[in-house]
Structure formats: structure tokens, C-alpha cells
Design a protein around this motif. Structure first.
Motif, mmCIF file in Angstrom:
data_model
loop_
_atom_site.group_PDB
_atom_site.id
_atom_site.type_symbol
_atom_site.label_atom_id
_atom_site.label_comp_id
_atom_site.label_asym_id
_atom_site.label_seq_id
_atom_site.Cartn_x
_atom_site.Cartn_y
_atom_site.Cartn_z
ATOM 1 N N MET A 1 0.831 -1.203 0.000
ATOM 2 C CA MET A 1 0.000 0.000 0.000
ATOM 3 C C MET A 1 0.870 1.260 0.000
ATOM 4 O O MET A 1 0.562 2.254 -0.662
ATOM 5 C CB MET A 1 -0.907 0.001 1.231
ATOM 6 C CG MET A 1 -1.981 1.079 1.197
ATOM 7 S SD MET A 1 -3.114 0.842 -0.199
ATOM 8 C CE MET A 1 -3.933 2.433 -0.235
ATOM 9 N N GLN A 2 1.962 1.207 0.749
ATOM 10 C CA GLN A 2 2.864 2.355 0.791
ATOM 11 C C GLN A 2 3.470 2.621 -0.581
ATOM 12 O O GLN A 2 3.624 3.764 -0.990
ATOM 13 C CB GLN A 2 3.971 2.090 1.820
ATOM 14 C CG GLN A 2 4.892 3.284 2.047
ATOM 15 C CD GLN A 2 5.927 3.023 3.123
ATOM 16 O OE1 GLN A 2 5.976 1.947 3.689
ATOM 17 N NE2 GLN A 2 6.748 4.009 3.399
ATOM 18 N N GLU A 3 3.766 1.535 -1.297
ATOM 19 C CA GLU A 3 4.326 1.678 -2.634
ATOM 20 C C GLU A 3 3.298 2.273 -3.600
ATOM 21 O O GLU A 3 3.635 3.122 -4.443
ATOM 22 C CB GLU A 3 4.790 0.314 -3.150
ATOM 23 C CG GLU A 3 5.649 0.375 -4.403
ATOM 24 C CD GLU A 3 6.933 1.162 -4.209
ATOM 25 O OE1 GLU A 3 7.343 1.825 -5.185
ATOM 26 O OE2 GLU A 3 7.508 1.122 -3.106
ATOM 27 N N ARG A 4 2.028 1.857 -3.476
ATOM 28 C CA ARG A 4 0.975 2.422 -4.326
ATOM 29 C C ARG A 4 0.805 3.903 -4.052
ATOM 30 O O ARG A 4 0.618 4.707 -4.960
ATOM 31 C CB ARG A 4 -0.372 1.711 -4.097
ATOM 32 C CG ARG A 4 -0.405 0.219 -4.287
ATOM 33 C CD ARG A 4 0.240 -0.232 -5.569
ATOM 34 N NE ARG A 4 -0.524 0.105 -6.769
ATOM 35 C CZ ARG A 4 -0.095 -0.098 -8.001
ATOM 36 N NH1 ARG A 4 1.099 -0.621 -8.197
ATOM 37 N NH2 ARG A 4 -0.826 0.224 -9.045
ATOM 38 N N LEU A 5 0.875 4.274 -2.769
ATOM 39 C CA LEU A 5 0.723 5.678 -2.392
ATOM 40 C C LEU A 5 1.811 6.528 -3.037
ATOM 41 O O LEU A 5 1.542 7.629 -3.524
ATOM 42 C CB LEU A 5 0.767 5.824 -0.869
ATOM 43 C CG LEU A 5 0.642 7.255 -0.323
ATOM 44 C CD1 LEU A 5 -0.678 7.889 -0.766
ATOM 45 C CD2 LEU A 5 0.740 7.253 1.195
ATOM 46 N N LYS A 6 3.027 6.018 -3.062
ATOM 47 C CA LYS A 6 4.121 6.750 -3.704
ATOM 48 C C LYS A 6 3.834 6.971 -5.190
ATOM 49 O O LYS A 6 4.085 8.040 -5.742
ATOM 50 C CB LYS A 6 5.435 5.980 -3.538
ATOM 51 C CG LYS A 6 5.987 5.972 -2.123
ATOM 52 C CD LYS A 6 7.285 5.170 -2.058
ATOM 53 C CE LYS A 6 7.825 5.130 -0.642
ATOM 54 N NZ LYS A 6 9.074 4.307 -0.548
ATOM 55 N N LEU A 7 3.281 5.939 -5.832
ATOM 56 C CA LEU A 7 2.935 6.054 -7.252
ATOM 57 C C LEU A 7 1.811 7.055 -7.464
ATOM 58 O O LEU A 7 1.817 7.828 -8.433
ATOM 59 C CB LEU A 7 2.542 4.682 -7.804
ATOM 60 C CG LEU A 7 3.662 3.641 -7.873
ATOM 61 C CD1 LEU A 7 3.111 2.287 -8.293
ATOM 62 C CD2 LEU A 7 4.770 4.090 -8.827
ATOM 63 N N TYR A 8 0.820 7.060 -6.562
ATOM 64 C CA TYR A 8 -0.286 8.016 -6.683
ATOM 65 C C TYR A 8 0.211 9.453 -6.492
ATOM 66 O O TYR A 8 -0.278 10.381 -7.142
ATOM 67 C CB TYR A 8 -1.377 7.701 -5.660
ATOM 68 C CG TYR A 8 -2.054 6.357 -5.859
ATOM 69 C CD1 TYR A 8 -2.076 5.744 -7.113
ATOM 70 C CD2 TYR A 8 -2.664 5.696 -4.791
ATOM 71 C CE1 TYR A 8 -2.690 4.506 -7.286
ATOM 72 C CE2 TYR A 8 -3.282 4.463 -4.960
ATOM 73 C CZ TYR A 8 -3.282 3.878 -6.213
ATOM 74 O OH TYR A 8 -3.889 2.651 -6.388
ATOM 75 N N LYS A 85 2.923 1.464 -14.478
ATOM 76 C CA LYS A 85 3.108 1.240 -13.041
ATOM 77 C C LYS A 85 1.786 1.279 -12.277
ATOM 78 O O LYS A 85 1.654 0.675 -11.220
ATOM 79 C CB LYS A 85 4.090 2.259 -12.471
ATOM 80 C CG LYS A 85 5.499 2.099 -13.019
ATOM 81 C CD LYS A 85 6.422 3.198 -12.525
ATOM 82 C CE LYS A 85 7.807 3.054 -13.155
ATOM 83 N NZ LYS A 85 8.700 4.165 -12.770
ATOM 84 N N ILE A 86 0.818 2.024 -12.799
ATOM 85 C CA ILE A 86 -0.543 1.983 -12.263
ATOM 86 C C ILE A 86 -1.503 1.828 -13.437
ATOM 87 O O ILE A 86 -1.137 2.056 -14.593
ATOM 88 C CB ILE A 86 -0.902 3.255 -11.448
ATOM 89 C CG1 ILE A 86 -0.960 4.492 -12.369
ATOM 90 C CG2 ILE A 86 0.069 3.482 -10.308
ATOM 91 C CD1 ILE A 86 -1.533 5.708 -11.679
ATOM 92 N N SER A 87 -2.740 1.449 -13.145
ATOM 93 C CA SER A 87 -3.723 1.216 -14.208
ATOM 94 C C SER A 87 -4.545 2.475 -14.494
ATOM 95 O O SER A 87 -4.578 3.405 -13.688
ATOM 96 C CB SER A 87 -4.656 0.083 -13.811
ATOM 97 O OG SER A 87 -5.498 0.494 -12.734
ATOM 98 N N GLU A 90 -7.124 3.032 -11.826
ATOM 99 C CA GLU A 90 -6.586 3.662 -10.620
ATOM 100 C C GLU A 90 -6.485 5.175 -10.796
ATOM 101 O O GLU A 90 -6.803 5.942 -9.877
ATOM 102 C CB GLU A 90 -5.207 3.088 -10.292
ATOM 103 C CG GLU A 90 -5.226 1.686 -9.719
ATOM 104 C CD GLU A 90 -3.826 1.166 -9.475
ATOM 105 O OE1 GLU A 90 -3.416 1.074 -8.303
ATOM 106 O OE2 GLU A 90 -3.139 0.853 -10.472
#
Length: 285
Positions: A1-8, A85-87, A90
């Protein structure tokens, strides 16, 4: 989740605040002018947070709209959406959540401000698609980046006086100028992709158009300052802003990608100079 947050955070350009500042400074000019000084704290907080949220949502929806183009543009090929890296889902979800939070903030303001927010959202959401068919999508961005001005007057005064629309038009011209410089950085790629931008539409007069927009913007702001009877502080702020616009000329006329992009980014100092002059003028009264 932390990694997704960085991408967002990368998706919403957390690390590149220039866009937020370019949206924020005109809104602050309007708030100070509408309030004849420091605006109510609650209103100020709503507009500052709302500016950040809507610019962030705009970045997400822009990347969604351009996901098939960005991989072919040198400057954008590594963005988190186009690089996979994200869809796409998303990106849309992030934009929707941010827009909803911004709308919740606007609901604390009066009815006119809420009504204007719907128009502002519509322009922000559709702007990224204009480059497919409209020869000057930077004008649409100018509308989106100027909507904070009438909204600020509506929130503080309960109405939109002619001065608000004058500032709206001035800011639209400024946005057209600096975003044309931005588009000049991507011009070779956009031509290959068949996209529409003001830099392409202006052709060999692109750099001249940037500087003409800046001159008209400074002239309109000068007339606004004169009409409102502001004093020395506001004029100094305007003079600094004009000088900052002037030093962009060699960069945009070079038509070098990096130089044009640097010219674009430097415009947030123009907005800051004007805000500093306006705020100091009211503080000295």
C-alpha cells in the motif's frame, strides 16, 4: 500500500508543485482584492486546499486522457500511468476521490460558489481531450486556471463584479502565454502525433505569441491596479512581474526544449510577485 501511495503521489505531481502555484496565485489575488485585505481564514483554507486537490485531480485525469500519447513524448514517457506502473482505472479513481474531497470543501461556501464549482469541474475534466480537435486547447486551460477568480469573489462578496471578469481575462492571457511556452517544449512530438496545441497553431510566431500574451497580461493588470487606486507596493509587484516575464524572452525565442520548459516553470514567480505586491498594499493601508 505504501508503494501504491508513492505512485499516486507521482501521478498527481506531488514532486512538481509549479502547476499548483500557477493555479493558486491568481486565486489569492482575487481573495485579497475581494476581501479588501486578508480574507476570512476559513475561506482561505478552503481555496488553498481546493486548489491543490483540483490541480492534483486534473493531473490524474490528464494522464488518463493522454495515456496512449505520453509514451511517444520524450518528456512524459516515464509517467506512472503510461509506463504501466498503475492502471487507467486507478488514475480515474484517484481523480474522482480528489474531486469529491474538493467538492466537500466547496459545500462549506455559499450557493453561488457551489454553482460555479460545477462549471469549473466540467472545464477541468474535459480540457485534456481538447488537444485532439481544438487548435488552441491552451485557451481552455486558461479558463480552467482562471475559474478560481470568480469563485473567490463569489465566496467573499456573494457576487461577481466586473473586476473579477477583468482579472479572469488577464489571467487567461497569461495562461495562454506560459502554456504555449510549455507546448513549445513538446512541439516536435505533438506534430508527429497529430495533436493540436497553440504552439503548433501559432507556427513560426509561437515565441512572439508568448511574449504578446505576457505584455497584454501585464497591461491589463496595470489597468486593474490603476482602477482600484492601489499604491506603490502593488506597482512594484507588477514591475517585478513584468521584468520576470521579460527575461523569459531569450528562452522562448531559442525554441530549445529545455529552455522553453524552464521559461514555463519560472512563471510561478510572476504570480508570486503580483500577489506579494497586492497583499503588501492592503497590509499598508
Amino acid at each position: 500500500m505504501q508503494e501504491r501511495l508513492k505512485l499516486y503521489l507521482l501521478l498527481i505531481r506531488w514532486d512538481k508543485p509549479v502547476g499548483t502555484l500557477l493555479l493558486l496565485w491568481p486565486t489569492l489575488w482575487a481573495l485579497w482584492i475581494a476581501a479588501n485585505g486578508v480574507p476570512p481564514l476559513g475561506t482561505l483554507i478552503v481555496f488553498v486546499l481546493g486548489t491543490f486537490l483540483m490541480r492534483s485531480a486534473g493531473c490524474a485525469i490528464n494522464d488518463y486522457a493522454d495515456r496512449d500519447f505520453d509514451r511517444h513524448v520524450q518528456r512524459t514517457e516515464q509517467r506512472v500511468l503510461t509506463s504501466g506502473k498503475i492502471s487507467a482505472k486507478e488514475a480515474v479513481a484517484v481523480a474522482a476521490v480528489l474531486a469529491l474531497v474538493a467538492f466537500a470543501l466547496v459545500l462549506t461556501q455559499n450557493t453561488l460558489t457551489v454553482q460555479l464549482s460545477f462549471a469549473a469541474l466540467a472545464v477541468a475534466a474535459t480540457y485534456p481531450f481538447f488537444k485532439r480537435f481544438f487548435p488552441m486547447p491552451q485557451l481552455v486551460l486558461g479558463v480552467a486556471f482562471s475559474f478560481g477568480i470568480p469563485m473567490a469573489f463569489a465566496a467573499v462578496q456573494g457576487g461577481i463584479p466586473p473586476m473579477a471578469w477583468w482579472l479572469f481575462a488577464a489571467n487567461l492571457l497569461w495562461t495562454l502565454g506560459y502554456d504555449t511556452a510549455y507546448a513549445m517544449a513538446d512541439k516536435p512530438d505533438d506534430l508527429k502525433l497529430g495533436l493540436k496545441t497553440s504552439a503548433i497553431t501559432f507556427g513560426r510566431f509561437d515565441a512572439t505569441a508568448v511574449m504578446v500574451c505576457h505584455i497584454l497580461f501585464i497591461g491589463m493588470m496595470a489597468l486593474a491596479i490603476e482602477f482600484m487606486g492601489m499604491g506603490l507596493a502593488a506597482w512594484i509587484g507588477l514591475a517585478v512581474a513584468a521584468a520576470l516575464c521579460g527575461v523569459q524572452a531569450p528562452k522562448v525565442f531559442s525554441r530549445d526544449r529545455a529552455a522553453c520548459f524552464a521559461a514555463f516553470k519560472s512563471n510561478h514567480w510572476v504570480g508570486l510577485a503580483l500577489f506579494a505586491g497586492i497583499a503588501l498594499q492592503f497590509a499598508l493601508r
